[in-house]
Design an enzyme around this catalytic site. Structure first.
Site, short mmCIF file in Angstrom:
data_model
loop_
_atom_site.label_atom_id
_atom_site.label_comp_id
_atom_site.label_asym_id
_atom_site.label_seq_id
_atom_site.Cartn_x
_atom_site.Cartn_y
_atom_site.Cartn_z
N LYS A 193 -4.85 1.10 11.30
CA LYS A 193 -4.59 1.24 12.74
C LYS A 193 -5.79 0.75 13.52
CE LYS A 193 -1.66 5.41 12.59
NZ LYS A 193 -0.45 4.78 13.13
N ARG A 199 7.47 8.47 6.11
CA ARG A 199 8.79 8.41 5.49
C ARG A 199 8.69 8.41 3.97
NH1 ARG A 199 10.07 2.96 8.72
NH2 ARG A 199 8.67 4.05 10.13
N1 BES Z 1 1.81 8.85 12.41
C1 BES Z 1 2.32 7.63 12.88
C2 BES Z 1 3.23 7.79 14.10
C3 BES Z 1 2.60 8.30 15.36
C4 BES Z 1 2.16 7.42 16.33
C5 BES Z 1 2.53 9.66 15.62
C6 BES Z 1 1.63 7.90 17.51
C7 BES Z 1 1.99 10.13 16.81
C8 BES Z 1 1.55 9.24 17.75
C9 BES Z 1 3.15 6.95 11.81
O1 BES Z 1 2.74 7.17 10.51
C10 BES Z 1 3.08 5.48 12.02
O2 BES Z 1 2.01 4.94 11.92
N2 BES Z 1 4.23 4.86 12.30
C11 BES Z 1 4.28 3.46 12.52
C12 BES Z 1 5.48 2.94 11.77
C13 BES Z 1 5.56 1.44 11.73
C14 BES Z 1 4.43 0.87 10.91
C15 BES Z 1 6.90 1.04 11.14
C16 BES Z 1 4.46 3.22 14.00
O3 BES Z 1 5.18 3.97 14.66
O4 BES Z 1 3.82 2.31 14.51
MN MN Z 2 1.24 5.82 9.90
#
Ligand code: BES
Ligand code: MN
Ligand code: ZN
Length: 507
Positions: free
Chosen positions: A278, A352
């Site tokens: 990230k 997931r």
């Molecule tokens: N933990 C994150 C989602 C999240 C984002 C929670 C902001 C709270 C605030 C999750 O694991 C994630 O990174 N999801 C990705 C999925 C994508 C790579 C398909 C996302 O939402 O960008």
């Molecule tokens: Mn994530």
């Protein structure tokens, strides 16, 4: 822990630091809403001075003034209710009262006691005022050393003035408010704890400690047990971290329970994204990526404390999603619990993967219902903002029931679809499914991924009714505190799960 009591005494003589009364806003200015409890002269002089001291009745405005000689209390706090209730027999809905009470206890931190004079004629109002006041009485000081004293201690004793004070149901409702508030605070504590201090093993230990003296069995699978069991999703996400994953299973199985509810909560103790790293901006909020796990653990403990007659299992798959030389890579294929293979196209779609293992494991027991709750997607925040959670399900009735539980509990949630046409976007070149698909509607794609792992009902008549609650937005408050919600972990979702379980138990 703040105590809650109900009283039908004349508030004039109640020994308390602060009397809390409501103020609503009308077209003609602010209106005092004290449940008719203040002594007359004080009431009218107060009502007359509201405008002059800048009290508007707007929600989240709390103004404290000296109480004067007519009452035993030292101060009066005026807490905003928002728009005045209109019409004959007009009343304030429970969530309005809950928020106004919570805003008041937040503002009164540093004082010992508060007594609430808000409209509390019926059980729902009494419960809401008590709950809001207790949930708002929160502070987190675990990581402070030299600045602990700068944090005002939460109000330690709350009294709600109501004619229902001696009533058996009101007493039960007050006790329930205490259990619910403790559970919300447990979720917040776990979310707020620095992720360095809360790797999967420490999270599991914290759950074991919290479960002590509850009629709940706790089992913890360590990395060896996970490998023996074939929990490839949890293990794959955990590969990058030096601190190995865990799966915590809690079981509460009271005598006479007719239904079995399985709760599953995402427990990523920190989500860097892994090799699909990230960006640094805002990454610190990813310490909240275990909020779902904390929520199901706290929910089952609250239900056990209340002896709610329903069998509940709570599953918390725990892993730390880190990039390193041992981390899984984009394009790796893992075998989830039960045998389905997943191509990991993006290591940041890790929630997931751990949930898939847990959903399959939970399905093996053929519960009547499965609910998972997870900070699953950034798309959830884009879709619904920071205050609404999203509910998706393979069963329309279940989705509706959870929405009703949310509304009744005062938690904002909204139903979302699982459009079949998005499923094909997760077809993998090499494995049974990929962990990523179409970007647009990403929250729904994540839901569709989870849906694949839900098992069959015991009678073979289709899939187990399952719902997925994405709390990415509302689980963590990075804006200003409001109502009973502080900055940081919020506990959003806890009350909905508890209410839903109670509804099922009641038949
Ligand atoms: N933990 C994150 C989602 C999240 C984002 C929670 C902001 C709270 C605030 C999750 O694991 C994630 O990174 N999801 C990705 C999925 C994508 C790579 C398909 C996302 O939402 O960008
Ligand atoms: Mn994530
Ligand atoms: Zn995550």
């Amino acid at each position: 822990m703040t105590s809650l009591s109900l009283s039908d005494k004349d508030p004039k003589s109640i020994k308390t630091d602060t009397l809390v009364v409501g103020v609503a806003r009308s077209d003609d200015g602010p209106v005092l809403v004290d449940g008719g409890a203040l002594p007359r002269p004080l009431r009218s002089s107060l009502a007359a001075s509201l405008r002059g001291i800048g009290v508007t009745g707007k929600a989240d405005q709390v103004v404290r003034i000296p109480a004067g000689k007519d009452v035993a209390a030292a101060a009066i706090a005026l807490t905003g209710l928002g728009p005045v209730a209109k019409g004959r027999g007009a009343s304030y809905d429970p969530e309005t009262l809950r928020r106004a009470a919570g805003a008041a206890t937040r503002a009164l931190a540093g004082t010992a006691s508060a007594t609430f004079l808000l409209p509390a004629k019926d059980l729902a109002s009494v419960a809401a005022i008590g709950e809001g006041a207790l949930i708002g009485a929160y502070s987190f000081t675990r990581h402070r050393a030299r600045t602990t004293a700068e944090v005002q201690a939460p109000v330690s004793s709350v009294t709600v003035v109501t004619a229902l004070a001696g009533d058996k149901d009101a007493t039960t409702a007050a006790a329930r408010a205490g259990h619910v508030a403790n559970a919300v605070h447990l979720v917040r504590d776990l979310v707020n704890t620095a992720p360095g201090d809360l790797p999967p093993a420490a999270f599991a230990d914290a759950v074991v400690a919290a479960a002590k003296s509850h009629p709940v069995k706790v089992e913890v699978l360590d990395e060896k047990a996970l490998a023996r069991g074939g929990y490839g999703g949890i293990l794959g996400v955990g590969l990058g971290s030096s601190r190995p994953p865990r799966l915590v299973k809690l079981t509460y199985s009271p005598r006479g329970a007719k239904k079995h509810l399985a709760l599953i909560g995402k427990g990523i103790t920190f989500d860097t994204g892994g090799i699909s790293l990230k960006p640094p901006l805002g990454m610190e909020a990813m310490k909240s990526d275990m909020a779902g796990g904390a929520t199901v653990a706290a929910a089952i403990l609250a239900l056990a404390r209340m002896r709610t007659k329903i069998k509940v299992t709570a599953w918390v798959p725990l892993a730390e999603n880190m990039p390193s030389g041992t981390a899984q890579r984009p394009s790796d294929v893992l075998t989830t619990y039960g045998g389905r293979t997943v191509e990991v196209l993006n290591t940041d779609a890790e929630g997931r993967l751990v949930l898939a293992d847990a959903i399959v494991a939970a399905s093996e027991e053929h519960p009547d219902t499965i609910i998972d709750i997870a900070t699953l997607t950034g798309h959830q925040v884009v879709a619904l903002g920071h205050r609404y959670a999203a509910i998706m399900a393979n069963d329309d009735d279940l989705r509706g029931q959870i929405h009703e539980s949310a509304t009744r509990s005062g938690e904002t949630m909204w139903p979302m679809p699982l459009p079949v046409e998005l499923r094909a976007s997760m077809d993998s070149q090499v494995a049974d499914i990929a962990n990523m698909g179409e970007r647009m509607g990403g929250m729904l794609v994540a839901g569709l991924f989870l849906k694949e792992f839900v098992g069959d009902r015991a009678d073979g008549e289709g899939k187990i009714p399952w719902a997925h609650v994405d709390i990415a937005g509302p689980s963590y408050c990075e804006g200003q505190p409001w109502g009973y919600t502080p900055k940081g972990g919020t506990g959003h979702g806890l009350r909905t799960l508890v209410d839903f379980a109670e509804q099922v138990a009641a038949g």
